[in-house]
Design a protein around this motif. Structure first.
Motif, PDB file in Angstrom:
ATOM      1  N   ASN A  58       0.856  -1.185   0.000  1.00 36.62           N
ATOM      2  CA  ASN A  58       0.000   0.000   0.000  1.00 36.62           C
ATOM      3  C   ASN A  58       0.896   1.240   0.000  1.00 36.62           C
ATOM      4  O   ASN A  58       1.647   1.472   0.948  1.00 36.62           O
ATOM      5  N   ASP A  59       0.817   2.045  -1.077  1.00 38.57           N
ATOM      6  CA  ASP A  59       1.720   3.198  -1.202  1.00 38.57           C
ATOM      7  C   ASP A  59       1.098   4.506  -0.727  1.00 38.57           C
ATOM      8  O   ASP A  59       1.550   5.590  -1.102  1.00 38.57           O
ATOM      9  N   THR A  60       0.080   4.424   0.130  1.00 39.52           N
ATOM     10  CA  THR A  60      -0.513   5.645   0.674  1.00 39.52           C
ATOM     11  C   THR A  60       0.502   6.408   1.520  1.00 39.52           C
ATOM     12  O   THR A  60       1.444   5.822   2.070  1.00 39.52           O
ATOM     13  N   ALA A 195      15.643  -9.152  -6.121  1.00 40.15           N
ATOM     14  CA  ALA A 195      16.748  -9.930  -6.683  1.00 40.15           C
ATOM     15  C   ALA A 195      16.519 -11.426  -6.510  1.00 40.15           C
ATOM     16  O   ALA A 195      17.036 -12.236  -7.300  1.00 40.15           O
ATOM     17  N   GLY A 196      15.744 -11.812  -5.503  1.00 38.01           N
ATOM     18  CA  GLY A 196      15.450 -13.218  -5.258  1.00 38.01           C
ATOM     19  C   GLY A 196      14.288 -13.750  -6.071  1.00 38.01           C
ATOM     20  O   GLY A 196      13.856 -14.890  -5.844  1.00 38.01           O
ATOM     21  N   GLY A 197      13.772 -12.950  -6.992  1.00 32.41           N
ATOM     22  CA  GLY A 197      12.704 -13.427  -7.867  1.00 32.41           C
ATOM     23  C   GLY A 197      11.300 -13.168  -7.361  1.00 32.41           C
ATOM     24  O   GLY A 197      10.325 -13.695  -7.916  1.00 32.41           O
ATOM     25  N   VAL A 198      11.163 -12.352  -6.316  1.00 32.15           N
ATOM     26  CA  VAL A 198       9.841 -11.980  -5.801  1.00 32.15           C
ATOM     27  C   VAL A 198       9.341 -10.760  -6.570  1.00 32.15           C
ATOM     28  O   VAL A 198      10.072  -9.771  -6.701  1.00 32.15           O
ATOM     29  N   ASP A 199       8.131 -10.834  -7.078  1.00 34.88           N
ATOM     30  CA  ASP A 199       7.543  -9.695  -7.768  1.00 34.88           C
ATOM     31  C   ASP A 199       6.910  -8.746  -6.758  1.00 34.88           C
ATOM     32  O   ASP A 199       6.507  -9.158  -5.655  1.00 34.88           O
ATOM     33  N   ILE A 200       6.802  -7.480  -7.140  1.00 33.53           N
ATOM     34  CA  ILE A 200       6.238  -6.450  -6.269  1.00 33.53           C
ATOM     35  C   ILE A 200       5.171  -5.672  -7.040  1.00 33.53           C
ATOM     36  O   ILE A 200       5.363  -5.345  -8.209  1.00 33.53           O
ATOM     37  N   ALA A 201       4.056  -5.408  -6.391  1.00 31.64           N
ATOM     38  CA  ALA A 201       2.972  -4.632  -6.997  1.00 31.64           C
ATOM     39  C   ALA A 201       2.430  -3.663  -5.951  1.00 31.64           C
ATOM     40  O   ALA A 201       2.705  -3.790  -4.748  1.00 31.64           O
ATOM     41  N   TRP A 202       1.625  -2.712  -6.423  1.00 39.68           N
ATOM     42  CA  TRP A 202       1.176  -1.614  -5.562  1.00 39.68           C
ATOM     43  C   TRP A 202      -0.325  -1.413  -5.669  1.00 39.68           C
ATOM     44  O   TRP A 202      -0.943  -1.678  -6.705  1.00 39.68           O
ATOM     45  N   LEU A 203      -0.897  -0.942  -4.589  1.00 37.52           N
ATOM     46  CA  LEU A 203      -2.237  -0.389  -4.590  1.00 37.52           C
ATOM     47  C   LEU A 203      -2.236   0.766  -3.604  1.00 37.52           C
ATOM     48  O   LEU A 203      -1.257   0.992  -2.898  1.00 37.52           O
ATOM     49  N   THR A 204      -3.332   1.499  -3.566  1.00 34.68           N
ATOM     50  CA  THR A 204      -3.453   2.622  -2.631  1.00 34.68           C
ATOM     51  C   THR A 204      -4.747   2.481  -1.857  1.00 34.68           C
ATOM     52  O   THR A 204      -5.828   2.382  -2.458  1.00 34.68           O
ATOM     53  N   LEU A 205      -4.651   2.420  -0.542  1.00 39.04           N
ATOM     54  CA  LEU A 205      -5.821   2.527   0.335  1.00 39.04           C
ATOM     55  C   LEU A 205      -5.502   3.575   1.380  1.00 39.04           C
ATOM     56  O   LEU A 205      -4.517   3.450   2.105  1.00 39.04           O
ATOM     57  N   HIS A 206      -6.320   4.625   1.413  1.00 38.19           N
ATOM     58  CA  HIS A 206      -6.098   5.709   2.365  1.00 38.19           C
ATOM     59  C   HIS A 206      -6.748   5.355   3.700  1.00 38.19           C
ATOM     60  O   HIS A 206      -7.977   5.337   3.818  1.00 38.19           O
ATOM     61  N   VAL A 207      -5.919   5.043   4.682  1.00 36.93           N
ATOM     62  CA  VAL A 207      -6.402   4.638   5.999  1.00 36.93           C
ATOM     63  C   VAL A 207      -7.071   5.829   6.672  1.00 36.93           C
ATOM     64  O   VAL A 207      -6.488   6.913   6.774  1.00 36.93           O
ATOM     65  N   ARG A 242      -0.794 -13.268 -13.237  1.00 39.85           N
ATOM     66  CA  ARG A 242       0.417 -14.003 -13.625  1.00 39.85           C
ATOM     67  C   ARG A 242       0.911 -14.878 -12.476  1.00 39.85           C
ATOM     68  O   ARG A 242       1.335 -16.027 -12.680  1.00 39.85           O
ATOM     69  N   THR A 243       0.862 -14.338 -11.272  1.00 40.16           N
ATOM     70  CA  THR A 243       1.321 -15.094 -10.098  1.00 40.16           C
ATOM     71  C   THR A 243       0.471 -16.335  -9.888  1.00 40.16           C
ATOM     72  O   THR A 243       0.998 -17.440  -9.666  1.00 40.16           O
ATOM     73  N   GLN A 244      -0.829 -16.179  -9.956  1.00 44.43           N
ATOM     74  CA  GLN A 244      -1.716 -17.323  -9.757  1.00 44.43           C
ATOM     75  C   GLN A 244      -1.553 -18.352 -10.865  1.00 44.43           C
ATOM     76  O   GLN A 244      -1.593 -19.564 -10.606  1.00 44.43           O
ATOM     77  N   ALA A 245      -1.329 -17.892 -12.085  1.00 43.29           N
ATOM     78  CA  ALA A 245      -1.192 -18.806 -13.221  1.00 43.29           C
ATOM     79  C   ALA A 245       0.041 -19.690 -13.087  1.00 43.29           C
ATOM     80  O   ALA A 245       0.033 -20.854 -13.519  1.00 43.29           O
ATOM     81  N   ARG A 246       1.113 -19.160 -12.478  1.00 38.31           N
ATOM     82  CA  ARG A 246       2.340 -19.946 -12.341  1.00 38.31           C
ATOM     83  C   ARG A 246       2.410 -20.677 -11.005  1.00 38.31           C
ATOM     84  O   ARG A 246       3.422 -21.312 -10.688  1.00 38.31           O
ATOM     85  N   GLY A 247       1.363 -20.579 -10.211  1.00 41.07           N
ATOM     86  CA  GLY A 247       1.331 -21.294  -8.936  1.00 41.07           C
ATOM     87  C   GLY A 247       1.994 -20.567  -7.796  1.00 41.07           C
ATOM     88  O   GLY A 247       2.236 -21.158  -6.734  1.00 41.07           O
ATOM     89  N   GLY A 248       2.305 -19.268  -7.993  1.00 42.49           N
ATOM     90  CA  GLY A 248       2.879 -18.481  -6.913  1.00 42.49           C
ATOM     91  C   GLY A 248       1.818 -18.030  -5.922  1.00 42.49           C
ATOM     92  O   GLY A 248       0.621 -18.228  -6.128  1.00 42.49           O
ATOM     93  N   ARG A 249       2.274 -17.409  -4.850  1.00 37.36           N
ATOM     94  CA  ARG A 249       1.358 -16.958  -3.802  1.00 37.36           C
ATOM     95  C   ARG A 249       1.294 -15.436  -3.761  1.00 37.36           C
ATOM     96  O   ARG A 249       2.303 -14.751  -3.932  1.00 37.36           O
ATOM     97  N   VAL A 250       0.099 -14.927  -3.508  1.00 37.86           N
ATOM     98  CA  VAL A 250      -0.120 -13.492  -3.358  1.00 37.86           C
ATOM     99  C   VAL A 250       0.029 -13.158  -1.875  1.00 37.86           C
ATOM    100  O   VAL A 250      -0.709 -13.685  -1.031  1.00 37.86           O
ATOM    101  N   VAL A 251       0.995 -12.294  -1.570  1.00 46.17           N
ATOM    102  CA  VAL A 251       1.304 -11.927  -0.186  1.00 46.17           C
ATOM    103  C   VAL A 251       0.915 -10.466   0.021  1.00 46.17           C
ATOM    104  O   VAL A 251       1.508  -9.567  -0.582  1.00 46.17           O
ATOM    105  N   ALA A 252      -0.092 -10.228   0.838  1.00 49.32           N
ATOM    106  CA  ALA A 252      -0.517  -8.863   1.143  1.00 49.32           C
ATOM    107  C   ALA A 252       0.340  -8.317   2.278  1.00 49.32           C
ATOM    108  O   ALA A 252       0.495  -8.968   3.315  1.00 49.32           O
ATOM    109  N   VAL A 253       0.909  -7.142   2.070  1.00 53.86           N
ATOM    110  CA  VAL A 253       1.669  -6.474   3.130  1.00 53.86           C
ATOM    111  C   VAL A 253       0.709  -5.547   3.858  1.00 53.86           C
ATOM    112  O   VAL A 253       0.439  -4.433   3.432  1.00 53.86           O
ATOM    113  N   GLY A 254       0.136  -6.056   4.934  1.00 54.90           N
ATOM    114  CA  GLY A 254      -0.782  -5.271   5.749  1.00 54.90           C
ATOM    115  C   GLY A 254      -2.240  -5.586   5.498  1.00 54.90           C
ATOM    116  O   GLY A 254      -2.642  -6.022   4.412  1.00 54.90           O
ATOM    117  N   THR A 255      -3.027  -5.365   6.528  1.00 56.16           N
ATOM    118  CA  THR A 255      -4.470  -5.597   6.426  1.00 56.16           C
ATOM    119  C   THR A 255      -5.128  -4.640   5.440  1.00 56.16           C
ATOM    120  O   THR A 255      -6.165  -4.959   4.867  1.00 56.16           O
TER     121      THR A 255
END
Length: 351
Positions: A58-60, A195-207, A242-255
């Motif tokens: 979350n990039d808020t 560098a270890g092959g983990v992908d990173i993505a962003w969303l915005t939720l204003h707490v 893409r992550t789900q298609a390759r069998g990877g896991r979606v990891v949410a950073v924070g509630t």
């Protein structure tokens, strides 16, 4: 039926962290996996998230939402901005000896003149404020406001807080509380994960300030959540697919990330774009998107404790919190973190 008391626990006051660790990654990390508890350091996360997994952040950015001032009648007030609606108006909580009435005026920080236009919220908990002079509320609040630390932190925001109560990737201003799971990450850890092959993505939720509002009903089914704004870009939706298609896991950073992702998938396929959510996640909820969760330790009887109990299981979380207290983990915004794996049998549904 679940009640508020099902999510209560005794927390020694000295375990409420009042200041951050010297280094962002220096906090502790309690890993829960396959029913076992592992005491780790947060920097170990780079070895615990696998190549091909996706971390969603979350990039808020926290705004200077706390302002002091006076009513025209002379009474002192404290204002906590809930949301800047536009350049001329905002919603806010107001602490005063007498609640201001519609049409009344106030001046904040001896500089910002405002008019009260009315009340809003499920229980009229917010005041509708309009700028009564020249300028732009975004600019004025950024210049004259104060960083709003949570109510359980017992000191005024100082220079250290100005830096450490923001994530290193905070970009989109609008929150009045930090997405605290993200506070543990620094640039070096992000680079190591990538560098270890983990992908990173962003969303915005204003707490919003409502995140600190207590649950006032005993029966959870009667509780109504405050609404929060969020936006998920199409690139994040694509990264999840893409992550789900390759069998990877979606990891949410924070509630906050988890709530936004699950809200965007409530009606089936994940939807990009701006929206609002008042989703209330309690045990029994069927998760659609998130596989793992990085989160801090939460307040007794809080909706966030209910959320993590839904995610990892009530008994699992109860045991983890007992362990954390016995091992003197630090709690809440400046405290330590957990890495949770979704409870077996609650697999995400994909479209």
């Amino acid at each position: 039926m679940l009640t508020l008391d099902d999510f209560d626990f005794d927390l020694p006051g000295e375990l409420i962290a009042q200041h951050p660790t010297n280094e962002r990654t220096g906090s502790r990390l309690l890993q829960l996996t396959d029913g076992a508890l592992h005491d780790r350091r947060f920097g170990d996360l780079a070895e615990l998230i696998e190549a091909g997994d996706l971390l969603v952040f979350n990039d808020t950015r926290v705004i200077r939402a706390r302002l002091l001032g006076r009513k025209d009648s002379g009474g002192q007030i404290e204002v906590l901005i809930e949301r800047i609606v536009d350049a001329r108006s905002a919603l806010a909580q107001i602490r005063a000896s007498k609640s201001p009435k519609p049409g009344s005026r106030m001046v904040l920080e001896e500089t910002i003149p405002l008019i009260v236009r009315g009340r809003s919220g499920q229980q009229d908990e917010f005041f509708e404020l309009e700028l009564a002079g020249a300028g732009n509320l975004w600019d004025l609040i950024d210049r004259y406001g104060r960083l709003p630390l949570p109510p359980y932190i017992n000191h005024a925001a100082g220079r250290d807080d100005e830096a450490r109560y923001q994530t290193v990737f905070a970009r989109q201003p609008g929150a009045v509380a930090a997405p605290t799971a993200g506070l543990h990450f620094d640039e070096a850890l992000l680079a190591k994960l990538s560098a270890g092959g983990v992908d990173i993505a962003w969303l915005t939720l204003h707490v919003g300030a409502g995140t600190f509002q207590p649950v006032r009903v005993q029966q959870l089914a009667e509780h109504r959540m405050h609404a929060e704004r969020f936006e998920i870009p199409p690139a994040t939706i694509a990264a999840i697919a893409r992550t789900q298609a390759r069998g990877g896991r979606v990891v949410a950073v924070g509630t906050t990330c988890l709530r936004a992702l699950e809200a965007a998938a409530q009606h089936g396929e994940l939807q990009p774009g701006p929206a609002e959510t008042d989703i209330f996640i309690t045990p029994g909820y069927e998760f659609r998107v998130v596989d793992r969760l990085v989160t801090n330790f939460h307040l007794p009887k809080s909706t966030l404790l209910m959320l993590v109990s839904a995610f990892a299981g009530i008994d699992t979380i109860r045991g983890a919190y007992r362990h954390a207290i016995s091992q003197r983990y630090r709690f809440f915004s400046y405290g330590d973190a957990m890495l949770l794996t979704r409870e077996p049998g609650s697999a995400p549904t994909t479209s």
